[in-house]
Design a protein around this motif. Structure first.
Motif, PDB file in Angstrom:
ATOM      1  N   ALA A 277       0.254  -3.660   4.155  1.00 20.98           N
ATOM      2  CA  ALA A 277      -0.152  -2.313   4.591  1.00 20.98           C
ATOM      3  C   ALA A 277       0.634  -1.862   5.823  1.00 20.98           C
ATOM      4  CB  ALA A 277      -1.654  -2.299   4.886  1.00 20.98           C
TER       5      ALA A 277
ATOM      6  N   SER B 263       5.336   6.335  -1.131  1.00 20.26           N
ATOM      7  CA  SER B 263       4.342   6.500  -2.212  1.00 20.26           C
ATOM      8  C   SER B 263       3.239   5.442  -2.066  1.00 20.26           C
ATOM      9  CB  SER B 263       4.994   6.447  -3.595  1.00 20.26           C
ATOM     10  OG  SER B 263       5.694   5.250  -3.765  1.00 20.26           O
ATOM     11  N   LEU B 264       2.000   5.906  -2.218  1.00 14.59           N
ATOM     12  CA  LEU B 264       0.837   5.037  -2.028  1.00 14.59           C
ATOM     13  C   LEU B 264       0.406   4.444  -3.361  1.00 14.59           C
ATOM     14  CD1 LEU B 264      -1.256   7.311   0.370  1.00 14.59           C
ATOM     15  CD2 LEU B 264      -0.442   4.998   0.925  1.00 14.59           C
TER      16      LEU B 264
ATOM     17  N   HIS C  98       0.851  -1.200   0.000  1.00 17.47           N
ATOM     18  CA  HIS C  98       0.000   0.000   0.000  1.00 17.47           C
ATOM     19  C   HIS C  98       0.879   1.239   0.000  1.00 17.47           C
ATOM     20  CE1 HIS C  98      -3.520   2.352   2.043  1.00 17.47           C
ATOM     21  NE2 HIS C  98      -3.443   2.596   0.764  1.00 17.47           N
ATOM     22  N   GLY C  99       1.820   1.309   0.948  1.00 19.92           N
ATOM     23  CA  GLY C  99       2.791   2.411   0.962  1.00 19.92           C
ATOM     24  C   GLY C  99       4.186   1.832   0.784  1.00 19.92           C
TER      25      GLY C  99
ATOM     26  N   ARG D 230      -0.421  11.710  -2.122  1.00 17.15           N
ATOM     27  CA  ARG D 230      -0.007  10.482  -2.816  1.00 17.15           C
ATOM     28  C   ARG D 230       0.990   9.676  -1.999  1.00 17.15           C
ATOM     29  NH1 ARG D 230       2.277  12.247  -8.093  1.00 17.15           N
ATOM     30  NH2 ARG D 230       2.520  10.008  -8.397  1.00 17.15           N
ATOM     31  N   ARG D 231       1.132  10.060  -0.735  1.00 14.76           N
ATOM     32  CA  ARG D 231       2.121   9.374   0.109  1.00 14.76           C
ATOM     33  C   ARG D 231       1.559   9.090   1.499  1.00 14.76           C
ATOM     34  NH1 ARG D 231       5.767  12.595   1.793  1.00 14.76           N
ATOM     35  NH2 ARG D 231       5.531  14.504   0.599  1.00 14.76           N
ATOM     36  N   THR D 232       2.207   8.163   2.204  1.00 11.84           N
ATOM     37  CA  THR D 232       2.062   8.072   3.656  1.00 11.84           C
ATOM     38  C   THR D 232       2.756   9.340   4.188  1.00 11.84           C
ATOM     39  OG1 THR D 232       4.200   7.029   4.031  1.00 11.84           O
ATOM     40  CG2 THR D 232       2.386   5.554   3.443  1.00 11.84           C
TER      41      THR D 232
ATOM     42  N   VAL E 265      -3.054   6.077   7.517  1.00  7.62           N
ATOM     43  CA  VAL E 265      -3.835   6.299   6.284  1.00  7.62           C
ATOM     44  C   VAL E 265      -5.105   5.447   6.440  1.00  7.62           C
ATOM     45  CG1 VAL E 265      -3.881   6.007   3.765  1.00  7.62           C
ATOM     46  CG2 VAL E 265      -1.722   6.567   4.907  1.00  7.62           C
TER      47      VAL E 265
ATOM     48  N   SER F 284       1.154   1.904   6.065  1.00 10.91           N
ATOM     49  CA  SER F 284      -0.017   2.794   6.057  1.00 10.91           C
ATOM     50  C   SER F 284      -0.934   2.577   7.257  1.00 10.91           C
ATOM     51  CB  SER F 284      -0.809   2.619   4.754  1.00 10.91           C
ATOM     52  OG  SER F 284      -1.130   1.250   4.548  1.00 10.91           O
TER      53      SER F 284
END
Ligand SMILES: Cc1ncc(COP(=O)(O)O)c(C=O)c1O
Length: 386
Positions: free
Chosen positions: A190, A168-169, A161-162, A324-326, A197, A193
Motif C-alpha cells: 500500500a 490505478s487502484l 493497492h495502487g 479508480r486511482r490514487t 486513500v 495509497s
C-alpha cells in the motif's frame, strides 16, 4: 465534494511547507516535501542526542508512538504493526516465514507489482515457490484475473493497492475474498495509497499490508510499516529475524528464539529511530487533516487534472476516473524522454516524477487547482516542442 475548496485550511497548511515558496511539488508518488513539523521532529532527535547523549527510553517511546500512529491510520491495533526499514525488507521477511516446499507453494502476483515485491517472490523460486503472474490488461489489473489464478496451491496472493505506474487502484476487498475462499494469504503493498486513500485493514480483510513513509505519508526513507493480522502473525516464523522480534528484546539470551506474540515478531534489529520521529510527525499531519478530507480534495485535484489534460491534448495512461486511482495521473510523453521532461519541468519550478513512458503528476492535500493548471500548461508546452 466540497466545491472548489477543501474542508481544511489550505492556506494554513501551505504555510507549513517551505518548498512551496519555490516549487509546485507534484511528485508525492515519489517523495513528498518537508514540512515545518517533520523538520522539528528531526531536530528533536538531533537536539536530544546532543544534550543527553543516548536517550534510549525516549527513543523506544517514539518508536511505539509511531507504530500507534500508523496503526490508527489503517484501523489496526498497535500490536498488529511491525516496524521495518523498507517495503523490500518487509516483503522479504514475510517470504522467509512461508513454507514453499509443500503443495501450497504458489504465489500469485501481478504486473502491477512494484519491482522490489516481484523480485522477492522470484528470489523464493530457489526455495520452491512458483510465481503465477497476472498480466496488466488495458493499463490496469482486472480483478477477475485473480479468480482465474488463485487455487488450493496458492500460499499467498500479492497485490499492489495502487499501481506505481499510473495510480490505478485494485479492489482489495474482492482480492481478499477470492484468496480466502482458497485458503491463501493476502499481502498488500500500500505504499502508493497510504496517506492519501482511506485504508481499513479490517474492512479490506487483508492478512498483511506494507507501506513506507516517503510518499504521501510525508516522511523519509529508511522506515516502513507492516500490518500482520493477529491470528496470522501467530502462525508465521520469519527466518529473517532479529532481537527486536523477541518476546523481550532485552533478555539478551542468544539461544532463546521466542517469537513476540504479534506482528512485533517481524521487527528485526535496532529500529530506525530518527526516521520514526519524522514519520510520526508526518502521519500525525495526515490524521489531523483527516484522510477522508484529503481524499476528497485530491479527487477534485485529479478531476481538474483530467479536465486540463483533455483541453490541452495530453494523453493519460490508465484509468481516467479519479475514483479508480490514487492522486497520481500518468501523462504519456510520446517521443520525448520522460526523464528529460521531468528535468525541464523542474527548471520551470514544477516537480513531477518520470516512470518509463510517462511523467506522473501526483498532487497531495496542500496543492491547489492553480498548481494543476500551471503544471499541465507547462507540461503541454514542453511536449509540443520538438
Ligand atoms: C508501490 C511501491 N512499493 C514499493 C516501493 C519501494 O519500497 P522500498 O524502497 O521501501 O523497498 C515503491 C517505491 O519506491 C512503491 O511505489
Amino acid at each position: 465534494m466540497s466545491g472548489s475548496t477543501p474542508f481544511f485550511d489550505l492556506a494554513a497548511w501551505r504555510a507549513e511547507i517551505p518548498l512551496l515558496e519555490q516549487f509546485i511539488p507534484l511528485n508525492n508518488c515519489s517523495h513528498s516535501p518537508r514540512t515545518v513539523r517533520t523538520e522539528a521532529a528531526a531536530e528533536r532527535y538531533l537536539g536530544d542526542w546532543n544534550r543527553k547523549g543516548m536517550d534510549w527510553d525516549a527513543w523506544m517511546g517514539e518508536i511505539e508512538s509511531c507504530r500507534a500512529a500508523f496503526a490508527a491510520l489503517i484501523n489496526a491495533s498497535v500490536d498488529e504493526v511491525a516496524i521495518t526499514t523498507s517495503v523490500s525488507a518487509a516483503t522479504a521477511s514475510v517470504a522467509s516465514s512461508l513454507n514453499f516446499d509443500g503443495t501450497r507453494n504458489r504465489v500469485v502476483a501481478s504486473g502491477a507489482e512494484f519491482p522490489t515485491v516481484g523480485h522477492v517472490w522470484k528470489a523464493n523460486e530457489r526455495n520452491g515457490a512458483i510465481v503465477d503472474w497476472i498480466p496488466v490488461r488495458g493499463e490496469e489489473v482486472i480483478v477477475d484475473d485473480y479468480a482465474n489464478h488463485i487455487n488450493e496451491q496458492t500460499a499467498v496472493v500479492s497485490a499492489a493497492h495502487g499501481w506505481y505506474q499510473n495510480g490505478s487502484l485494485q479492489d482489495i476487498e474482492a482480492i481478499s475474498r477470492l484468496s480466502h475462499e482458497k485458503g491463501a494469504l493476502v499481502f498488500v503493498d500500500a505504499y502508493q495509497s497510504a496517506g492519501v486513500v482511506p485504508i481499513d485493514v479490517k474492512k479490506m480483510d487483508v492478512d498483511i499490508l506494507a507501506a513506507g513513509a516517503l510518499k504521501y505519508l510525508l516522511g523519509i526513507p529508511g522506515i516502513a510499516f507492516m500490518y500482520v493480522r493477529q491470528e496470522v502473525a501467530e502462525k508465521l516464523h520469519p527466518t529473517s529475524t532479529g532481537w527486536f522480534g523477541r518476546v523481550d528484546p532485552f533478555a539478551f539470551d542468544e539461544k532463546l528464539l521466542d517469537w513476540a506474540p504479534s506482528a512485533r515478531r517481524f521487527d528485526t534489529g535496532t529500529p530506525p529511530i530518527m526516521n520514526a520521529y519524522i514519520a510520526r510527525a508526518g502521519i500525525d499531519i495526515i490524521r489531523q487533516i483527516g484522510i477522508e478530507a484529503i481524499r476528497d480534495w485530491t479527487l477534485q485535484l485529479s478531476a481538474r487534472l483530467v479536465e486540463r489534460a483533455h483541453a490541452l491534448g495530453l494523453q493519460i495512461h490508465g484509468p481516467e476516473d479519479p475514483q479508480r486511482r490514487t492522486p497520481s495521473t500518468a501523462i504519456r510523453c510520446g517521443d520525448h524522454d520522460s526523464h528529460e521532461v521531468e528535468v525541464k519541468l523542474r527548471e520551470q519550478g514544477v516537480l513531477v516524477s518520470a516512470r518509463g513512458p510517462v511523467v506522473r503528476l501526483a498532487p497531495h492535500f496542500y496543492n491547489t487547482l492553480e498548481d494543476i493548471d500551471s503544471a499541465t500548461e507547462q507540461l503541454a508546452r514542453i511536449l509540443r516542442s520538438s
